[in-house]
Design an enzyme around this catalytic site. Structure first.
Site, PDB file in Angstrom:
ATOM      1  N   HIS A  19      37.441  30.160  27.359  1.00 38.44           N
ATOM      2  CA  HIS A  19      36.682  30.140  28.367  1.00 38.44           C
ATOM      3  C   HIS A  19      36.452  31.415  29.385  1.00 38.44           C
ATOM      4  CE1 HIS A  19      38.315  25.681  28.555  1.00 38.44           C
ATOM      5  NE2 HIS A  19      39.276  26.929  28.296  1.00 38.44           N
TER       6      HIS A  19
ATOM      7  N   ARG B 254      38.581  26.217  34.470  1.00 37.62           N
ATOM      8  CA  ARG B 254      38.390  24.471  35.125  1.00 37.62           C
ATOM      9  C   ARG B 254      36.783  24.887  35.927  1.00 37.62           C
ATOM     10  NH1 ARG B 254      43.272  23.770  39.005  1.00 37.62           N
ATOM     11  NH2 ARG B 254      44.996  24.725  37.150  1.00 37.62           N
TER      12      ARG B 254
ATOM     13  N   PRO C 172      42.739  30.627  45.231  1.00 40.26           N
ATOM     14  CA  PRO C 172      43.177  31.759  45.783  1.00 40.26           C
ATOM     15  C   PRO C 172      43.158  32.435  47.310  1.00 40.26           C
ATOM     16  CG  PRO C 172      42.847  31.956  43.515  1.00 40.26           C
ATOM     17  CD  PRO C 172      41.929  31.036  43.282  1.00 40.26           C
ATOM     18  N   GLU C 173      44.141  32.937  47.895  1.00 35.96           N
ATOM     19  CA  GLU C 173      43.258  33.396  49.799  1.00 35.96           C
ATOM     20  C   GLU C 173      43.305  34.290  49.321  1.00 35.96           C
ATOM     21  OE1 GLU C 173      46.037  31.377  51.669  1.00 35.96           O
ATOM     22  OE2 GLU C 173      46.341  28.996  50.803  1.00 35.96           O
TER      23      GLU C 173
END
Length: 283
Positions: free
Chosen positions: A100, A119, A2-3
């Site tokens: 998760h 992840r 993500p930016e």
């Protein structure tokens, strides 16, 4: 990854559920993500009021009543979702826990904030609010591209004598914080600058012109809700949709959208990342 627009979108989505609200309980369901969680993190978060929710570069920062700040980085697949918000801005029912769901914040207003990261490239840390800017992750950052410290002369000075491609220079977080691959590609297209050009060889006038273009690209993305690449979700679980407005990113082989051009968008690899550009429009 993500930016800035994605992170800002998440921050804005979390604000009505978290800012000014006490964390009744924090569940920390594993010892680490990208690195170990701070000692007694659940205990140090429980009972604290979130005074302010802000963003620095690609980090979300929650300033707490304890004098500590919770630093959150979403990583490649991390997402924060809100459920049960009594203000009616999010889903009213809490979803079943998922495998998760590594950190969960139970807020006093009935909202539940869940950090899910399959992840485990995300990260959290606790730091003293008064000295937060000296933290190793924040002290190396350049100015915010939407802030007053990011101006034409700053970028001109940052590019001076640089022998690296302009794409790499704009990704340098020490020059400007928060820019990532997607929006650098988009900004360079709007500016008509090839990602191959050496930063130090671009005229001051063209470098100065990049500043308002970068700002506008980011504002457009934030307004549109961020990009919807891969695992990114807004805080309310909805996909962003700025990717439908991409001029070059991810459009290899497609026609350039500039009137009178129509040349195919090219893709090259720079520093292990894909750069998308129009060889006709960007020089």
């Amino acid at each position: 990854m993500p930016e800035l627009p994605e992170v800002e979108t998440v921050r804005r989505g979390l604000t009505p559920a978290m800012e000014g609200v006490v964390i009744d309980k924090a569940d920390v369901n594993r010892p680490d993500l990208r690195w170990p969680f701070p000692e007694r993190m659940a205990e140090r978060l429980t009972g604290q009021r979130v005074h302010r929710l802000r963003r620095r570069s690609k980090y979300i920062l929650a300033d707490l009543s304890s004098g500590e700040t919770l630093l959150v980085h979403l990583g490649m697949s991390g997402r924060m979702t809100v459920s049960g918000d009594p203000l009616g801005q999010f889903a009213h029912t809490h979803p079943m826990p998922e495998k998760h769901d590594h950190v969960v914040f139970h807020m006093e207003n009935g909202a539940r904030i869940t950090f899910n990261d399959p992840r485990r490239f995300g990260a959290m840390d606790l730091l003293q609010t008064a000295t937060a800017e000296s933290h190793k992750l924040l002290s190396v950052l350049g100015p915010e591209p939407l802030g007053n410290d990011f101006h034409e002369q700053h970028l001109i000075d940052g590019f001076r004598d640089k022998n690296t491609p302009v794409k790499s220079a704009l990704l340098d977080q020490g020059i400007v914080a928060g820019l990532g691959n997607i929006y650098v590609c988009e900004a360079l297209f709007r500016a008509g600058v090839s990602p191959r050009r050496k930063a130090g060889q671009i005229s001051s006038q063209r470098v100065a012109a990049l500043v308002p273009i970068i700002r506008q690209v980011l504002r457009d993305a934030i307004e549109a809700g961020g990009s919807s690449l891969r695992d990114f979700r807004q805080a309310d679980g909805e996909l962003g949709y700025f990717q439908h407005s991409f001029d070059v990113y991810g459009r290899e082989g497609e026609a350039c959208r500039t009137d009178g051009c129509g040349r195919p968008i090219k893709r090259i690899t720079q520093s292990g990342r894909s750069s998308f550009y129009c060889a006709q429009c960007q020089r």
